[in-house]
Write a protein that holds these residues in place. Structure first.
Motif: not given
Length: 809
Positions: A373-380
């Protein structure tokens, strides 16, 4: 008068105190030259003279160690000149140190004591409590809360979030002088908190954030480490009440302490028993070149085993190859290929192993989510540059994201953490790259269809073209209006932070938890779209730690919003003009605020790519961050100058009465010296705790500038100083700042110094000329005493100036 009254109260309320393990009361043992020994005989409290100094200090040292080793000093900033010091306790339960009846030092506990008990514990902690009270949390006061340079087992390094108490460890100036030096250890309360070794405002070394096992930059210092064969317990606590670290020893066999040194290091000493009988250095930090803060510059990392310690991260290259090859790494590294934020599927992350993670100044933390979820937040989030787990125990937990350049990275041979750094697809591994390009192609096709639909819908709105044009003029991330409206709870009054001529400012919380300040342009304000666009375009191009950071904007029909970083301590006027809150600003902090404003102005006038005149500098436009650092805000009135341009004229005089200079109010002529005048007014307001506008000397009908000038020419400048900050030890520095303030508010613009000279003056590096009479110096008849050659007396009056020429903000 308040300080004097307090001193008189102390003088009449001194009474003997009860000592838990000693039959001698405090006033007797000090005047008789005796000391107070802890119950187990480990520590001793008394007077001492350090090194070759003849000055006397009240301190605590080890009792049974042959060489006197002081671990705490009470009056380190105010020594006693002879042996006449007396320590006693007053009726409120406070320890009071006096010399010949004069107050030298006191504990200033706000808790009321019933039967005060003073005790020196075997931990080295001097405590005051109520007789019979065994609750250690109920101490009325303890020396462990006010450390000197030495960290002992059980002492805390960190902050009490309930009271604002900051436990930092400040080096002695020298072995002969225990007064506070320039080097200190402190916790910085960033979103992802971190401990630093500082020299003034310069970072020397950082521990690295706590990752559940250790501090990221000190992988050899784990919990349950062994020192001389004994268990060493390292503890880190972070909750809603406190954030701190502490250490403990299972056995009393080892005597150890950690000292902050003026040389710029932290050293752990262990007492060697037997024949050596000396302190041995067990470890020190920084311990190698790679521990030097920011050695490799932005986006560089340090490897101590390499012949060239600094390397660029994969996907980055030296910003200045020539300097890099000559071992000047300060400029760091830049990306080989810029990120394309709008095409998120063409970007991914490269995993770097075994790192000391970057400086956490610009981070976001959520301990409740995992790595994916951290990766998704950072990517967005276009501005997110890297992410990792905040807790690396087990399979890892928590999310921390970094924004902007990655600073102070170090590669470890063993240990360290994983860090996922954002990269363009061309920098990713081949298989990942192929998948990414396919995904990007599909995304591009979908994007075209979505954009087509979007613009068809937009064209149907009457003013769609106008809105698009306005957004295109602004090179800054834009937000949807409903998105920001939801963040502010639909601009609820409960979220309101303040209001001015421009509009209202609200606190907002974005879905990712980030706090922001939202300025909503007043629909009826004369300061409309032009000023709005000016502020957006100016601040978007400015990057300085003493300028407010603009995060984005939103435009919808006649609604215009600016989204800023949130400043938890509001504005300078919120503190400095409040009789209670300004007590929180001692002289050191006020001087730091003045210096921050000066650096921000110098950047605007000289060091930025643009030459900018603010034109509305005032106390309410100086915002304060969580560390009370000053940031200049509100650029709606600012003007851009050509680099070779010195002044300009306007028919529309705007600003705030009390801060604008006479040449601007009368003729509409403004220059960098206009901001200097405003800066001078702010200096005098900070020193006095009074507003220039509205202040009136009852004896002479003088405004603040006139009052300061009168005191100056009568050689009574310290009478201007707020009684809450007056301090004889800093009197010279305060008077010098009054002098600088008066130089800034002189009548003629050409007499005022520029900001580069002012910075030198503030640092004590420049001789100060005598000031001349200030502009707008109000005399007995309430007239404004300015040279008549500067104005048209037929068309100008004080009332016209305040009512018709200015637009209040």
């Amino acid at each position: 008068m308040e300080i004097l009254s307090f001193m008189i109260m102390v003088a009449w309320s001194l009474v003997p105190c009860i000592i838990a393990n000693d039959s001698i009361n405090v006033s007797q043992f000090m005047s008789d030259g005796k000391t107070l020994v802890s119950k187990g005989g480990k520590f001793e409290l008394g007077f001492f003279s350090p090194g070759s100094s003849q000055k006397r200090y009240l301190g605590i040292w080890y009792k049974n160690i042959p060489m006197q080793t002081v671990v705490w000093v009470a009056n380190r900033e105010n020594p006693i000149n002879d042996s006449s010091g007396i320590l006693t306790v007053n009726s409120t339960g406070n320890l009071v140190l006096t010399q010949n009846g004069s107050l030298v030092w006191y504990t200033n506990s706000h808790k009321q004591a019933q039967n005060p008990v003073v005790e020196l514990l075997d931990s080295g902690n001097l405590v005051i409590g109520n007789e019979g009270d065994t609750d250690t949390e109920g101490y009325l006061w303890q020396s462990f809360d006010y450390p000197s340079d030495t960290l002992l087992p059980g002492m805390k390094l960190g902050s009490d979030l309930r009271t604002g108490l900051q436990r930092k460890y400040i080096a002695w100036k020298s072995t002969d002088d225990p007064s506070p030096g320039d080097v200190y250890r402190v916790l910085k309360l960033y979103n992802y908190p971190e401990f630093y070794l500082m020299n003034g405002t310069k970072k020397l070394f950082r521990y690295g954030p706590w990752n559940g096992q250790c501090f990221s930059g000190m992988t050899d210092l784990l919990n349950n480490t062994y020192i001389f064969g004994l268990n060493f317990g390292l503890n880190f606590v972070s909750n809603k009440d406190e954030i701190y670290t502490t250490f403990s020893l299972v056995s009393d066999y080892v005597i150890t302490r950690t000292v902050t040194n003026q040389s710029g290091s932290i050293s752990r000493y262990v007492w060697a028993v037997g024949e050596d009988q000396d302190w041995k250095v067990y470890r020190s930090h920084p311990k190698e070149d790679c521990d030097t803060y920011g050695l490799c510059g932005p986006n560089g990392y340090c490897v101590s085993t390499q012949s060239q310690a600094c390397q660029c991260l994969k996907g980055f290259g030296p910003k200045s190859p020539k300097k890099w090859n000559s071992a000047d790494w300060s400029q760091g590294c830049v990306r080989n290929k810029p990120l394309r934020c709008k095409d998120k599927l063409t970007e991914g992350f490269v995993k770097f192993k075994g790192l000391k993670v970057p400086d956490t100044t610009h981070t976001w933390l959520d301990e409740s989510i995992g790595l994916e979820e951290c990766r998704v937040k950072c990517l967005n989030d276009c501005s997110c540059m890297a992410f990792t787990n905040s807790d690396i125990r087990g399979r890892g937990n928590g999310c921390v994201m970094w924004f902007g350049d990655l600073i102070d990275l170090k590669q470890f041979e063993t240990g360290g953490q994983d860090l996922y750094i954002r990269m363009d697809a061309s920098e990713l591994e081949h298989g990942h790259k192929k998948n990414t390009i396919v995904a990007a192609t599909v995304a591009a096709i979908c994007g075209v269809l979505m954009l087509s639909t979007y613009f068809i819908c937009r064209i149907r709105r009457n003013n769609a073209e106008k809105e698009k044009s306005e957004k295109d003029d602004i090179d800054l991330p834009t937000f949807d209006f409903p998105f920001i409206s939801n963040a502010t709870n639909r601009f609820s009054q409960n979220n309101k932070l303040g209001q001015g001529g421009f509009g209202t400012v609200y606190k907002g919380i974005l879905p990712d938890g980030q706090e922001v300040a939202v300025k909503r342009l007043c629909k009826t304000s004369r300061q409309g779209l032009d000023e709005f666009k000016t502020e957006v375009m100016l601040i978007a191009k400015l990057q300085h730690r003493n300028l407010i950071k603009l995060l984005g904007c939103a435009i919808q029909q006649d609604e215009k919003l600016l989204i800023y970083e949130f400043m938890p301590n509001k504005s300078l006027d919120y503190f400095i003009f409040d009789p209670t809150k300004r007590a929180l600003l001692g002289w050191t902090k006020r001087f730091e605020i003045i210096g921050g404003i000066a650096r921000g102005l110098l950047y605007l006038h000289q060091d930025s790519r643009l030459k900018i005149i603010h034109r509305d500098l005032k106390a309410s436009n100086i915002l304060l961050d969580s560390d009370m650092n000053s940031k200049i805000s509100d650029f709606g009135m600012a003007r851009i100058f050509a680099l070779d341009q010195d002044e300009a004229d306007t028919n529309r005089v705007m600003g705030t009465y009390g801060y604008i200079p006479p040449e601007y109010a009368v003729h509409g002529s403004f220059s960098i010296k206009s901001d200097v005048f405003s800066f001078g007014v702010i200096i005098l307001e900070i020193i006095s705790g009074r507003k220039n506008r509205g202040f009136c000397d009852p004896d002479r009908s003088l405004n603040l500038l006139g009052h300061a000038w009168r005191l100056w020419i009568e050689s009574r400048p310290m009478e201007l100083v707020d009684e809450l900050v007056e301090d004889s030890t800093t009197q010279y520095e305060i008077i010098r700042n009054i002098h600088i303030g008066l130089l800034c508010v002189q009548q003629r613009p050409q007499d005022r110094p520029n900001m580069s000279s002012i910075l030198l003056m503030l640092n004590g590096e420049k001789l100060l000329p005598e000031p001349s009479q200030p502009g707008f110096y109000t005399g007995k008849d309430n007239s404004t005493m300015i040279d008549t050659s500067l104005r048209n007396t037929d068309s100008y009056s004080l009332n016209e100036m305040s009512n018709s020429l200015l637009e209040a903000r």
